[in-house]
Motif scaffolding. Structure first.
Motif, PDB file in Angstrom:
ATOM      1  N   GLY A   1     -13.092  -0.041   6.784  1.00 55.59           N
ATOM      2  CA  GLY A   1     -13.503  -1.008   5.770  1.00 55.59           C
ATOM      3  C   GLY A   1     -12.379  -1.907   5.306  1.00 55.59           C
ATOM      4  N   GLY A   2     -12.444  -3.163   5.650  1.00 56.02           N
ATOM      5  CA  GLY A   2     -11.509  -4.148   5.141  1.00 56.02           C
ATOM      6  C   GLY A   2     -10.079  -3.954   5.610  1.00 56.02           C
ATOM      7  N   SER A   3      -9.894  -3.173   6.642  1.00 57.40           N
ATOM      8  CA  SER A   3      -8.528  -2.828   7.048  1.00 57.40           C
ATOM      9  C   SER A   3      -8.066  -3.557   8.299  1.00 57.40           C
TER      10      SER A   3
ATOM     11  N   MET B   1      -1.719   6.404  -0.921  1.00 57.93           N
ATOM     12  CA  MET B   1      -3.168   6.202  -0.754  1.00 57.93           C
ATOM     13  C   MET B   1      -3.841   7.526  -0.395  1.00 57.93           C
TER      14      MET B   1
ATOM     15  N   ASP C   1      -4.822   7.258   7.133  1.00 55.35           N
ATOM     16  CA  ASP C   1      -4.140   6.074   6.606  1.00 55.35           C
ATOM     17  C   ASP C   1      -2.646   6.285   6.867  1.00 55.35           C
ATOM     18  N   HIS C   2      -1.870   5.183   6.807  1.00 53.56           N
ATOM     19  CA  HIS C   2      -0.428   5.398   7.013  1.00 53.56           C
ATOM     20  C   HIS C   2       0.345   5.448   5.696  1.00 53.56           C
ATOM     21  N   ALA C   3      -0.318   5.173   4.584  1.00 55.47           N
ATOM     22  CA  ALA C   3       0.398   5.105   3.304  1.00 55.47           C
ATOM     23  C   ALA C   3       0.224   6.402   2.503  1.00 55.47           C
TER      24      ALA C   3
ATOM     25  N   GLU D   1      -5.393  -6.201   7.954  1.00 53.29           N
ATOM     26  CA  GLU D   1      -3.963  -5.998   7.667  1.00 53.29           C
ATOM     27  C   GLU D   1      -3.312  -4.954   8.549  1.00 53.29           C
TER      28      GLU D   1
ATOM     29  N   ALA E   1      -7.935   3.967   8.277  1.00 54.25           N
ATOM     30  CA  ALA E   1      -7.242   3.161   7.249  1.00 54.25           C
ATOM     31  C   ALA E   1      -8.045   3.255   5.951  1.00 54.25           C
ATOM     32  N   CYS E   2      -8.153   4.485   5.478  1.00 59.74           N
ATOM     33  CA  CYS E   2      -9.155   4.854   4.465  1.00 59.74           C
ATOM     34  C   CYS E   2      -8.757   4.509   3.040  1.00 59.74           C
ATOM     35  N   SER E   3      -7.510   4.165   2.775  1.00 58.80           N
ATOM     36  CA  SER E   3      -7.044   3.943   1.395  1.00 58.80           C
ATOM     37  C   SER E   3      -7.394   5.142   0.522  1.00 58.80           C
TER      38      SER E   3
ATOM     39  N   ALA F   1      -3.514   3.483  12.712  1.00 59.35           N
ATOM     40  CA  ALA F   1      -4.813   3.131  13.297  1.00 59.35           C
ATOM     41  C   ALA F   1      -4.704   2.904  14.797  1.00 59.35           C
TER      42      ALA F   1
ATOM     43  N   LEU G   1     -12.920   5.711  -0.162  1.00 59.34           N
ATOM     44  CA  LEU G   1     -14.253   5.342  -0.665  1.00 59.34           C
ATOM     45  C   LEU G   1     -15.332   5.609   0.387  1.00 59.34           C
TER      46      LEU G   1
ATOM     47  N   ASN H   1       0.816  -1.225   0.000  1.00 63.77           N
ATOM     48  CA  ASN H   1       0.000   0.000   0.000  1.00 63.77           C
ATOM     49  C   ASN H   1       0.844   1.267   0.000  1.00 63.77           C
TER      50      ASN H   1
ATOM     51  N   TYR I   1      -5.954   0.733  -6.857  1.00 62.24           N
ATOM     52  CA  TYR I   1      -6.813   0.180  -5.810  1.00 62.24           C
ATOM     53  C   TYR I   1      -8.308   0.363  -6.102  1.00 62.24           C
TER      54      TYR I   1
HETATM   55  C1  LIG Z   1      -7.911  -2.968   2.442  1.00 63.66           C
HETATM   56  S1  LIG Z   1      -7.355  -1.324   2.423  1.00 63.66           S
HETATM   57  C2  LIG Z   1      -8.685  -0.390   3.078  1.00 63.66           C
HETATM   58  C3  LIG Z   1      -9.791  -0.132   2.247  1.00 63.66           C
HETATM   59  C4  LIG Z   1     -10.663   1.050   2.470  1.00 63.66           C
HETATM   60  N1  LIG Z   1     -11.079   1.211   3.841  1.00 63.66           N
HETATM   61  C5  LIG Z   1     -11.818   0.792   1.555  1.00 63.66           C
HETATM   62  O1  LIG Z   1     -12.876   0.385   2.039  1.00 63.66           O
HETATM   63  O2  LIG Z   1     -11.624   0.957   0.362  1.00 63.66           O
HETATM   64  C6  LIG Z   1      -6.302  -1.226   3.797  1.00 63.66           C
HETATM   65  C7  LIG Z   1      -5.729   0.146   4.081  1.00 63.66           C
HETATM   66  O3  LIG Z   1      -5.286   0.143   5.407  1.00 63.66           O
HETATM   67  C8  LIG Z   1      -4.089   0.905   5.482  1.00 63.66           C
HETATM   68  N2  LIG Z   1      -3.397   0.458   6.685  1.00 63.66           N
HETATM   69  C9  LIG Z   1      -2.913  -0.783   6.950  1.00 63.66           C
HETATM   70  N3  LIG Z   1      -2.412  -0.816   8.192  1.00 63.66           N
HETATM   71  C10 LIG Z   1      -2.576   0.414   8.718  1.00 63.66           C
HETATM   72  C11 LIG Z   1      -2.262   0.987   9.975  1.00 63.66           C
HETATM   73  N4  LIG Z   1      -1.679   0.257  10.933  1.00 63.66           N
HETATM   74  N5  LIG Z   1      -2.570   2.284  10.181  1.00 63.66           N
HETATM   75  C12 LIG Z   1      -3.166   3.027   9.216  1.00 63.66           C
HETATM   76  N6  LIG Z   1      -3.486   2.537   8.000  1.00 63.66           N
HETATM   77  C13 LIG Z   1      -3.205   1.240   7.757  1.00 63.66           C
HETATM   78  C14 LIG Z   1      -3.367   0.590   4.196  1.00 63.66           C
HETATM   79  O4  LIG Z   1      -2.434   1.590   3.858  1.00 63.66           O
HETATM   80  C15 LIG Z   1      -4.538   0.512   3.213  1.00 63.66           C
HETATM   81  O5  LIG Z   1      -4.753   1.754   2.599  1.00 63.66           O
END
Ligand SMILES: C[S@@+](CC[C@H](N)C(=O)[O-])C[C@H]1O[C@@H](n2cnc3c(N)ncnc32)[C@H](O)[C@@H]1O
Length: 276
Positions: free
Chosen positions: A188-190, A150, A145-147, A193, A121-123, A172, A126, A70, A79
């Motif tokens: 969502g979906g975060s 994104m 988000d941390h990336a 990971e 962790a909004c990517s 997060a 969306l 990411n 994405y």
């Molecule tokens: C599956 S995507 C999220 C999808 C988004 N919420 C959506 O519904 O489209 C996961 C996201 O979580 C972020 N992420 C993962 N670990 C994280 C953390 N520890 N802190 C913040 N963001 C994180 C990633 O950078 C990535 O953008």
């Protein structure tokens, strides 16, 4: 980020200390802070704002291969364009495009009530965009988000849609908001990971107002051998798929109460409120 976010943003290390915008910031006519610096009154740390995004994290390598992907600009580009709108249909085995998913998330988070609304962790943002469109009372949506790629893509999408959403780089497990300050949080979906799911859930609980809501979409352990085999491979990259009862136990341990839950194969939507 927008000036509106200054009412809410705190230092990730001192979550009750509201960040102050230092003099000399470049502020656009619509209140977007394009460039500047935020200072924590508790520790004196200064955090940069560049390209309209506040970076409250600084140098922080990703914790897993899944997180690393990411951080790559092509992932951020692809994405939402290539994956996200088909993701739930593929994962649930039934038609589940954003036109079905987003009203569900907005219904759970109830942004019409206004206040601070956080997409964790909004990517590409969306959920943040859907929540901002659903604001019915004064309020502000912040995507975390941390990336960096994104967040840049998320900001571009929001601006193209004419939506005032603040994007902030943070983890997060250390959200930059005071306890009880958010009317709603979405994730969502975060959780799969995030690395430290219990710590992230505890943060959702800490930041959620006592009458607030948490809307969560997560992926749980597959029922079929083929699904489990695929999840085992993804697990090597740092993506975890807990069984549904394990997910619900983690939620309860964080002090969040499960109010409603919908399951579509591995896709689970959970409406949570503070309390056990
Ligand atoms: C599956 S995507 C999220 C999808 C988004 N919420 C959506 O519904 O489209 C996961 C996201 O979580 C972020 N992420 C993962 N670990 C994280 C953390 N520890 N802190 C913040 N963001 C994180 C990633 O950078 C990535 O953008």
């Amino acid at each position: 980020m927008y000036l509106d976010a200054l009412d809410h943003l705190t230092c990730p290390r001192h979550p009750e200390a509201r960040l102050a915008l230092l003099a000399g910031a470049r502020i656009a006519r619509d209140g977007a802070v394009e460039r500047g610096r935020l200072r924590c009154p508790a520790c004196g740390r200064v955090y940069p704002i560049a390209g309209g995004i506040a970076d409250l994290l600084g140098p922080a390598p990703p914790d897993s291969p899944a997180q690393l992907t990411n951080y790559l600009p092509p992932t951020a580009w692809a994405y939402e364009r290539l994956w996200r709108r088909h993701a739930l249909t593929l994962l649930s085995g039934e038609p589940f495009g954003p036109e079905r998913e987003l009203p569900l998330v907005v219904g759970m988070a109830a942004p019409a009530r206004g206040g601070l609304i956080v997409d964790v962790a909004c990517s590409n943002g969306l959920y943040a965009r859907a929540l901002a469109q659903g604001l019915g009372a004064p309020g502000h949506v912040v995507g975390v988000d941390h990336a960096p790629p994104m967040l840049r893509q998320a900001r571009a999408y929001a601006r193209r849609a004419g939506l005032r959403i603040s994007y902030v780089r943070a983890r997060a497990r250390a959200l930059p908001f005071a306890a009880g300050s958010a009317a709603a949080l979405a994730m969502g979906g975060s959780l799969n990971e995030i690395g430290d799911a219990p710590a992230a859930l505890a943060e959702l609980r800490r930041v959620c107002a006592c009458d607030g809501r948490v809307a969560m979409m997560s992926l749980v352990r597959a029922a079929t051998p083929a699904g489990r085999a695929l999840q085992a491979v993804l697990g090597l990259g740092g993506i975890a798929f807990p069984p549904l009862d394990g997910l619900n136990r983690m939620v309860a341990a964080a002090g969040l109460r499960l109010r409603a839950e919908w399951r579509h194969r591995v896709v689970v939507f959970s409406l949570l409120t503070p309390g056990r």
